[in-house]
Scaffold this motif. Structure first.
Motif, PDB file in Angstrom:
ATOM      1  N   ALA A   1       1.830  -5.139   4.178  1.00  0.00           N
ATOM      2  CA  ALA A   1       1.070  -3.901   4.347  1.00  0.00           C
ATOM      3  C   ALA A   1       1.971  -2.797   4.907  1.00  0.00           C
ATOM      4  CB  ALA A   1      -0.117  -4.137   5.261  1.00  0.00           C
ATOM      5  N   HIS A   2       2.797  -3.133   5.880  1.00  0.00           N
ATOM      6  CA  HIS A   2       3.721  -2.159   6.471  1.00  0.00           C
ATOM      7  C   HIS A   2       4.715  -1.662   5.417  1.00  0.00           C
ATOM      8  CE1 HIS A   2       6.077  -0.145   9.494  1.00  0.00           C
ATOM      9  NE2 HIS A   2       7.175  -0.783   9.058  1.00  0.00           N
ATOM     10  N   LYS A   3       5.252  -2.604   4.637  1.00  0.00           N
ATOM     11  CA  LYS A   3       6.217  -2.249   3.593  1.00  0.00           C
ATOM     12  C   LYS A   3       5.550  -1.377   2.536  1.00  0.00           C
ATOM     13  CE  LYS A   3       9.375  -4.339   0.269  1.00  0.00           C
ATOM     14  NZ  LYS A   3       9.797  -5.586  -0.365  1.00  0.00           N
ATOM     15  N   GLN A   4       4.335  -1.707   2.118  1.00  0.00           N
ATOM     16  CA  GLN A   4       3.620  -0.928   1.099  1.00  0.00           C
ATOM     17  C   GLN A   4       3.262   0.455   1.629  1.00  0.00           C
ATOM     18  OE1 GLN A   4       4.559  -2.408  -1.781  1.00  0.00           O
ATOM     19  NE2 GLN A   4       2.690  -1.379  -2.423  1.00  0.00           N
ATOM     20  N   PHE A   5       2.918   0.537   2.921  1.00  0.00           N
ATOM     21  CA  PHE A   5       2.616   1.846   3.504  1.00  0.00           C
ATOM     22  C   PHE A   5       3.847   2.755   3.433  1.00  0.00           C
ATOM     23  CE2 PHE A   5       2.475   4.779   7.105  1.00  0.00           C
ATOM     24  CZ  PHE A   5       1.299   5.456   6.802  1.00  0.00           C
ATOM     25  N   GLU A   6       5.003   2.223   3.759  1.00  0.00           N
ATOM     26  CA  GLU A   6       6.248   2.998   3.683  1.00  0.00           C
ATOM     27  C   GLU A   6       6.565   3.388   2.238  1.00  0.00           C
ATOM     28  OE1 GLU A   6       9.348   0.725   5.547  1.00  0.00           O
ATOM     29  OE2 GLU A   6       8.556   1.083   7.570  1.00  0.00           O
ATOM     30  N   THR A   7       6.384   2.429   1.332  1.00  0.00           N
ATOM     31  CA  THR A   7       6.644   2.692  -0.091  1.00  0.00           C
ATOM     32  C   THR A   7       5.712   3.782  -0.611  1.00  0.00           C
ATOM     33  OG1 THR A   7       7.381   0.418  -0.422  1.00  0.00           O
ATOM     34  CG2 THR A   7       6.761   1.654  -2.394  1.00  0.00           C
ATOM     35  N   LEU A   8       4.408   3.651  -0.312  1.00  0.00           N
ATOM     36  CA  LEU A   8       3.438   4.654  -0.782  1.00  0.00           C
ATOM     37  C   LEU A   8       3.710   6.023  -0.154  1.00  0.00           C
ATOM     38  CD1 LEU A   8       0.127   2.585  -0.856  1.00  0.00           C
ATOM     39  CD2 LEU A   8       1.438   3.435  -2.800  1.00  0.00           C
ATOM     40  N   SER A   9       4.117   6.037   1.095  1.00  0.00           N
ATOM     41  CA  SER A   9       4.446   7.293   1.761  1.00  0.00           C
ATOM     42  C   SER A   9       5.635   7.963   1.056  1.00  0.00           C
ATOM     43  CB  SER A   9       4.777   7.020   3.225  1.00  0.00           C
ATOM     44  OG  SER A   9       5.170   8.200   3.858  1.00  0.00           O
ATOM     45  N   HIS A  10       6.657   7.179   0.761  1.00  0.00           N
ATOM     46  CA  HIS A  10       7.831   7.692   0.061  1.00  0.00           C
ATOM     47  C   HIS A  10       7.456   8.178  -1.351  1.00  0.00           C
ATOM     48  CE1 HIS A  10      12.009   8.208  -1.017  1.00  0.00           C
ATOM     49  NE2 HIS A  10      11.832   7.434  -2.078  1.00  0.00           N
ATOM     50  N   GLN A  11       6.628   7.417  -2.056  1.00  0.00           N
ATOM     51  CA  GLN A  11       6.203   7.792  -3.410  1.00  0.00           C
ATOM     52  C   GLN A  11       5.386   9.084  -3.380  1.00  0.00           C
ATOM     53  OE1 GLN A  11       4.147   4.227  -4.602  1.00  0.00           O
ATOM     54  NE2 GLN A  11       6.022   3.283  -5.439  1.00  0.00           N
ATOM     55  N   THR A  12       4.535   9.212  -2.373  1.00  0.00           N
ATOM     56  CA  THR A  12       3.728  10.425  -2.244  1.00  0.00           C
ATOM     57  C   THR A  12       4.612  11.639  -2.012  1.00  0.00           C
ATOM     58  OG1 THR A  12       1.879   9.147  -1.357  1.00  0.00           O
ATOM     59  CG2 THR A  12       1.836  11.512  -0.952  1.00  0.00           C
ATOM     60  N   GLN A  13       5.639  11.479  -1.186  1.00  0.00           N
ATOM     61  CA  GLN A  13       6.575  12.582  -0.942  1.00  0.00           C
ATOM     62  C   GLN A  13       7.307  12.976  -2.226  1.00  0.00           C
ATOM     63  OE1 GLN A  13       9.105  11.148   2.188  1.00  0.00           O
ATOM     64  NE2 GLN A  13       7.633  11.625   3.824  1.00  0.00           N
ATOM     65  N   GLU A  14       7.729  11.970  -2.987  1.00  0.00           N
ATOM     66  CA  GLU A  14       8.422  12.257  -4.252  1.00  0.00           C
ATOM     67  C   GLU A  14       7.500  12.965  -5.244  1.00  0.00           C
ATOM     68  OE1 GLU A  14       9.823   8.388  -5.489  1.00  0.00           O
ATOM     69  OE2 GLU A  14      11.816   8.748  -4.648  1.00  0.00           O
ATOM     70  N   LEU A  15       6.266  12.487  -5.354  1.00  0.00           N
ATOM     71  CA  LEU A  15       5.311  13.108  -6.288  1.00  0.00           C
ATOM     72  C   LEU A  15       4.959  14.524  -5.848  1.00  0.00           C
ATOM     73  CD1 LEU A  15       2.988  10.053  -7.042  1.00  0.00           C
ATOM     74  CD2 LEU A  15       4.597  11.158  -8.608  1.00  0.00           C
ATOM     75  N   THR A  16       4.823  14.723  -4.546  1.00  0.00           N
ATOM     76  CA  THR A  16       4.535  16.073  -4.038  1.00  0.00           C
ATOM     77  C   THR A  16       5.698  17.012  -4.350  1.00  0.00           C
ATOM     78  OG1 THR A  16       3.170  15.165  -2.265  1.00  0.00           O
ATOM     79  CG2 THR A  16       3.969  17.408  -1.966  1.00  0.00           C
ATOM     80  N   ALA A  17       6.911  16.541  -4.129  1.00  0.00           N
ATOM     81  CA  ALA A  17       8.090  17.361  -4.418  1.00  0.00           C
ATOM     82  C   ALA A  17       8.164  17.696  -5.909  1.00  0.00           C
ATOM     83  CB  ALA A  17       9.360  16.652  -3.971  1.00  0.00           C
ATOM     84  N   LEU A  18       7.871  16.710  -6.760  1.00  0.00           N
ATOM     85  CA  LEU A  18       7.890  16.971  -8.210  1.00  0.00           C
ATOM     86  C   LEU A  18       6.806  17.970  -8.602  1.00  0.00           C
ATOM     87  CD1 LEU A  18       8.608  13.531  -9.937  1.00  0.00           C
ATOM     88  CD2 LEU A  18       9.951  15.633 -10.068  1.00  0.00           C
ATOM     89  N   ALA A  19       5.627  17.827  -8.023  1.00  0.00           N
ATOM     90  CA  ALA A  19       4.532  18.755  -8.342  1.00  0.00           C
ATOM     91  C   ALA A  19       4.900  20.178  -7.907  1.00  0.00           C
ATOM     92  CB  ALA A  19       3.242  18.306  -7.670  1.00  0.00           C
TER      93      ALA A  19
END
Length: 180
Positions: free
Chosen positions: A143-161
């Protein structure tokens, strides 16, 4: 030979005829000889010649008309240039939006792939646990690892948007700042 004919409205017209014109009762009768000579079986096929009355157009009216035509041409040219420029801007916007959307979609697919692999890896690890406490520890770690992964993915998607929005709106911004 030419003769002057006065019509029912009082307009004087000059009529060219081969023979002497007969006094006419109506406008049609005045051109009867001309119509006769324009027929196929006639010796020549000259069309009747109509002389328009000479009217002097006032200089002010002529200038006004010329100015109106000139302004209409200038307005048309400006409108044409603006339409071409707007078309170019719209084409650039669509190209940029398409690129941005493609990049965003590819990043979503990459994130889904990463998350799916993580879920399968977690399921495989769960099958190897021997105790309940080991399962809780593994779940918390995942869960901790997925939270970090999802946080990183969200940042990347926000930057792309944001990048896509900036690139898409750039032609409009450049056009409006260029006019200021």
């Amino acid at each position: 030979m030419s003769n002057a004919v006065q019509t029912e409205k009082g307009v004087m017209m000059e009529v060219a005829t081969k023979t002497k014109a007969k006094p006419a009762v109506s406008l049609g009768a005045a051109f009867e000889d001309e119509i006769q000579s324009a027929r196929v079986d006639a010796p020549h096929s000259a069309a009747p010649k109509f002389a328009l009355p000479k009217m002097e157009v006032p200089a002010a009216f002529r200038e006004f008309a010329e100015k109106g035509v000139s302004q209409a041409k200038e307005s048309y040219e400006r409108l044409k240039e603006a339409a071409e420029e707007a078309t170019d801007v719209m084409e650039t916007i669509y190209v940029n939006a398409s690129k941005g959307t493609t990049e965003y979609g590819l990043k979503l697919i990459e994130a889904a792939h990463t998350n799916t692999n993580a879920a399968f890896d977690f399921a495989a690890e769960l099958l190897s646990v021997k105790s309940f406490s080991e399962m809780i520890e593994l779940s918390a770690k995942h869960a901790h690892k997925q939270f970090e992964t999802l946080s990183h993915q969200t940042q990347e998607l926000t930057a792309l948007a944001q990048k896509a929005a900036t690139q898409t709106s750039e032609p409009i911004r450049a056009r409006t700042h260029g006019r200021s």
